[in-house]
Design an enzyme around this catalytic site. Sequence first.
Site, PDB file in Angstrom:
ATOM      1  N   GLU A   1     -47.191   7.350 -39.684  1.00 30.36           N
ATOM      2  CA  GLU A   1     -46.451   8.067 -38.627  1.00 30.36           C
ATOM      3  C   GLU A   1     -46.567   9.582 -38.753  1.00 30.36           C
ATOM      4  O   GLU A   1     -45.565  10.313 -38.771  1.00 30.36           O
ATOM      5  CB  GLU A   1     -44.984   7.617 -38.611  1.00 30.36           C
ATOM      6  CG  GLU A   1     -44.842   6.165 -38.206  1.00 30.36           C
ATOM      7  CD  GLU A   1     -43.440   5.744 -37.805  1.00 30.36           C
ATOM      8  OE1 GLU A   1     -42.471   6.442 -38.140  1.00 30.36           O
ATOM      9  OE2 GLU A   1     -43.313   4.694 -37.127  1.00 30.36           O
TER      10      GLU A   1
ATOM     11  N   GLU B   1     -47.214  -1.818 -37.213  1.00 31.67           N
ATOM     12  CA  GLU B   1     -45.764  -2.007 -37.301  1.00 31.67           C
ATOM     13  C   GLU B   1     -45.234  -2.391 -35.925  1.00 31.67           C
ATOM     14  O   GLU B   1     -45.521  -1.706 -34.940  1.00 31.67           O
ATOM     15  CB  GLU B   1     -45.028  -0.734 -37.744  1.00 31.67           C
ATOM     16  CG  GLU B   1     -45.069  -0.461 -39.217  1.00 31.67           C
ATOM     17  CD  GLU B   1     -44.205   0.720 -39.627  1.00 31.67           C
ATOM     18  OE1 GLU B   1     -43.170   0.975 -38.989  1.00 31.67           O
ATOM     19  OE2 GLU B   1     -44.590   1.392 -40.598  1.00 31.67           O
TER      20      GLU B   1
HETATM   21  C1  BGP Z   1     -41.176   3.356 -39.070  1.00 32.79           C
HETATM   22  C2  BGP Z   1     -41.543   3.511 -40.515  1.00 32.79           C
HETATM   23  C3  BGP Z   1     -41.141   2.392 -41.408  1.00 32.79           C
HETATM   24  C4  BGP Z   1     -39.961   1.571 -40.939  1.00 32.79           C
HETATM   25  C5  BGP Z   1     -39.832   1.384 -39.462  1.00 32.79           C
HETATM   26  C6  BGP Z   1     -38.530   0.802 -38.960  1.00 32.79           C
HETATM   27  O1  BGP Z   1     -40.775   4.578 -38.598  1.00 32.79           O
HETATM   28  O2  BGP Z   1     -42.924   3.705 -40.687  1.00 32.79           O
HETATM   29  O3  BGP Z   1     -41.092   2.888 -42.712  1.00 32.79           O
HETATM   30  O4  BGP Z   1     -38.843   1.653 -41.649  1.00 32.79           O
HETATM   31  O5  BGP Z   1     -40.088   2.558 -38.755  1.00 32.79           O
HETATM   32  O6  BGP Z   1     -37.535   1.784 -38.924  1.00 32.79           O
HETATM   33  P1  BGP Z   1     -36.108   1.579 -39.552  1.00 32.79           P
HETATM   34  O7  BGP Z   1     -36.347   1.142 -40.961  1.00 32.79           O
HETATM   35  O8  BGP Z   1     -35.452   2.883 -39.476  1.00 32.79           O
HETATM   36  O9  BGP Z   1     -35.460   0.539 -38.734  1.00 32.79           O
END
Ligand code: BGP
Length: 492
Positions: free
Chosen positions: A203, A388
């Site tokens: 990201e 993701e």
């Molecule tokens: C993205 C990241 C992850 C992950 C995901 C979900 O931004 O790359 O590391 O955590 O989001 O977000 P969250 O954990 O805040 O629900």
Amino acid sequence: MTKELPKDFLWGGATADFQYEGGYAEGGRDPSTHDYETNGSPEHPRHHTMKMPNGDTINLKSSFLDAEDVPEEAKPVWLKDQYYPSHQAVDFYHHYKEDIKLMAGMGFSVYRFSIAWSRIFPNGEEDEPNKEGLKFYDNVISELEKYHIQPLITICHDEMPVHLALKYDGWSSRKVIELYVKYAKSLFEHFGSKCKYWLTFNEINAVRGFGPSGVHKATGLRRYQAAHNMFVASAETVKLGHKLIPGSQFGTMYALSTCYPATCKPEDVFHNQQELRENWYFVDTMGRGYYPRYADEILQHHGIKGLSEIKMDPADQQILKDGQLDFIAFSYYRSNISKAGDKWFNVGGSANPYLEKTPWGWGLDPLGLRYTMNMIYDRIQKPIFIVENGMGAIDKPDENGFVEDDYRIDYLQKHLSAMADAINIDKVPCIGYTMWAPIDLVSLSTGEMKKRYGFIYIDMDDLGHGSLKRIPKKSYAWMKHIIETNGKALDD
Ligand code: BGP
């Protein structure tokens, strides 16, 4: 049109070390920037805990969306009355065999994980990598090999050895480029023969501030200087990786949850186009190998005159050109909306009134995934990789710990169907899909455990209490069937 996917499509899951691994002080690992981050919730943002030279402790908001600047003279500290979720996370460090077996049970062909930089170069400046750190990931990769799961390695997932943040102000310094490339080289030499797909950063369009980038100031020139240094580090790494690992494929990962115009009023549509360029700035530069023509305009929104204010070496232009990415990887969770007059904000936007939302306010928009896949490919024409996607929800286990997560099945059914349509109907080349996160882990934004994504439940609460027992949810068997049929069962 069938939902069955091309034969070589990769199915799997994704995790990040500081949310999943734990073992923060084991195997010679030094602290990383996230190890000083407290837990939180939507009402109580996470904080970095720091000490000032006069002994006062300060708490600074750390979530990347509203990260506060860290005073240069502050030093991170652990406070007794605080909980730091990365220290134990959900202890993959000691459960990796069991966890990988569970992933294999679903039929995964790929597993995306990040390597903790501070496990390999504990303070970032050692001459030689830490053998114990390499050994841990050797073990992980051998375990994956046993089940014919290929690794997809994220070299740097929103963090760095805290020493580099304190000494160099993280990515705002060019020195960190050299240290990162040295770190990446040691990974290529050690794991290169076993790993084809690599991500240089996670990201990259969203990282800002002390936790993710090691930079004390979260906004303005220093943030965009850091971005430039990361572009150069990524490009040098891609060049080196191609040389050292024949057939290797490199991507960087972008947060590309999308944003629509709030109305069809031309001013709203135009504003939205401009705001989306906050993300395209990162994708275009790295995907095409040169800064886009609108770069100065973007920088001006952040109080920077233009690219002329960013310190660059004369060789940088050529490096960016030679180190272009092979594929574009991205995360997609939701969509938002924006309109003329909205506060200018990266990866931003307001809630879309047409969408249902998760308890964390994330709007559910499967078609947005198909839309995003098309947008990326229309723009860059390189294969894409969804690394993701998933749904954070509150799971309620029964007395045996079993969770009937029909809401998650519904989310995935719709998103995977939209993905299949983008591939089969729109002909977007997509290498694979790694769901976030196959096993419950700590949330990045809130530090909570109750925001669960997994096919596998972990018995642990927001403060790290619990047996850490792993229990497959209803979605586990469902996903297994989808993978077995290579997507065909999405039609059922
Ligand atoms: C993205 C990241 C992850 C992950 C995901 C979900 O931004 O790359 O590391 O955590 O989001 O977000 P969250 O954990 O805040 O629900």
